[in-house]
Scaffold this active site. Structure first.
Site: not given
Length: 147
Positions: A88, A91, A114
Site C-alpha cells: 500500500r 501504491e 532528502s
C-alpha cells in the site's frame, strides 16, 4: 566474521525473547522508534555511543558494536512487495508520487526531499470511521545543481 545481517537477526531474536517493542528499545537508547528500527535493519550506520547502548540493551556480543557502526548498504528488491502494508505504501507513491513531486517543486524549486537528513513519526489517530495511521515525514530540501 559477523555481518550486519547477523546483527539484525540477533536483535530481532533478542527483541522477541524479551517481549520488547521498538518504542521501548528506542526509549532505552534515546532515539526515535523509526530511526531505531531502520538502523536495526541495517539501513543506517550507528554512532558509536548508540551502537554501544543497543548492544547493551539487547545483550549482544561486543563485536556487534563495530558492525553497527559500518555505513549502510541500502538494498531492497525493485519489484513491488506482496506484504499488504508495504504494498500500500508503494501504491501511495505510485498514485501520489507525481503530485508530491509537483507540489515540492512549486514550493521549493527543482530538487528532492532528502532521505538522509530526514525524520519520520508514525502515530495512531482515533477516528469515528476507524483509527487512522498518520505518517509524518520531514526531509531537507536539496536543490538540483547546474554545473
Amino acid at each position: 566474521m559477523m555481518t550486519k545481517e547477523d546483527v539484525t537477526m540477533m536483535i530481532l531474536s533478542a527483541k522477541k525473547q524479551a517481549g520488547m517493542t521498538w518504542e521501548g528499545i528506542a526509549e532505552k537508547i534515546d532515539m526515535s522508534p523509526v530511526w531505531t528500527h531502520s538502523a536495526c535493519m541495517g539501513m543506517n550506520g550507528w554512532p558509536k555511543d548508540k551502537a554501544e547502548k543497543i548492544v547493551s540493551v539487547m545483550g549482544l556480543p561486543q563485536e556487534a558494536v563495530s558492525v553497527l557502526e559500518e555505513p549502510p548498504t541500502k538494498v531492497w528488491e525493485q519489484s513491488v512487495p506482496t506484504d499488504p502494508c508495504i504494498y500500500r505504501l508503494y501504491e501511495i507513491v505510485g498514485v501520489y508520487g507525481p503530485t508530491i513531486k509537483a507540489l515540492i517543486e512549486e514550493k521549493f524549486g527543482t530538487g528532492i526531499m532528502s532521505a538522509i537528513d530526514f525524520d519520520m513519526q508514525i502515530t495512531k489517530v482515533e477516528h469515528p470511521k476507524g483509527d487512522r495511521v498518520k505518517i509524518e515525514m520531514s526531509g531537507k530540501f536539496l536543490a538540483y545543481n547546474s554545473w
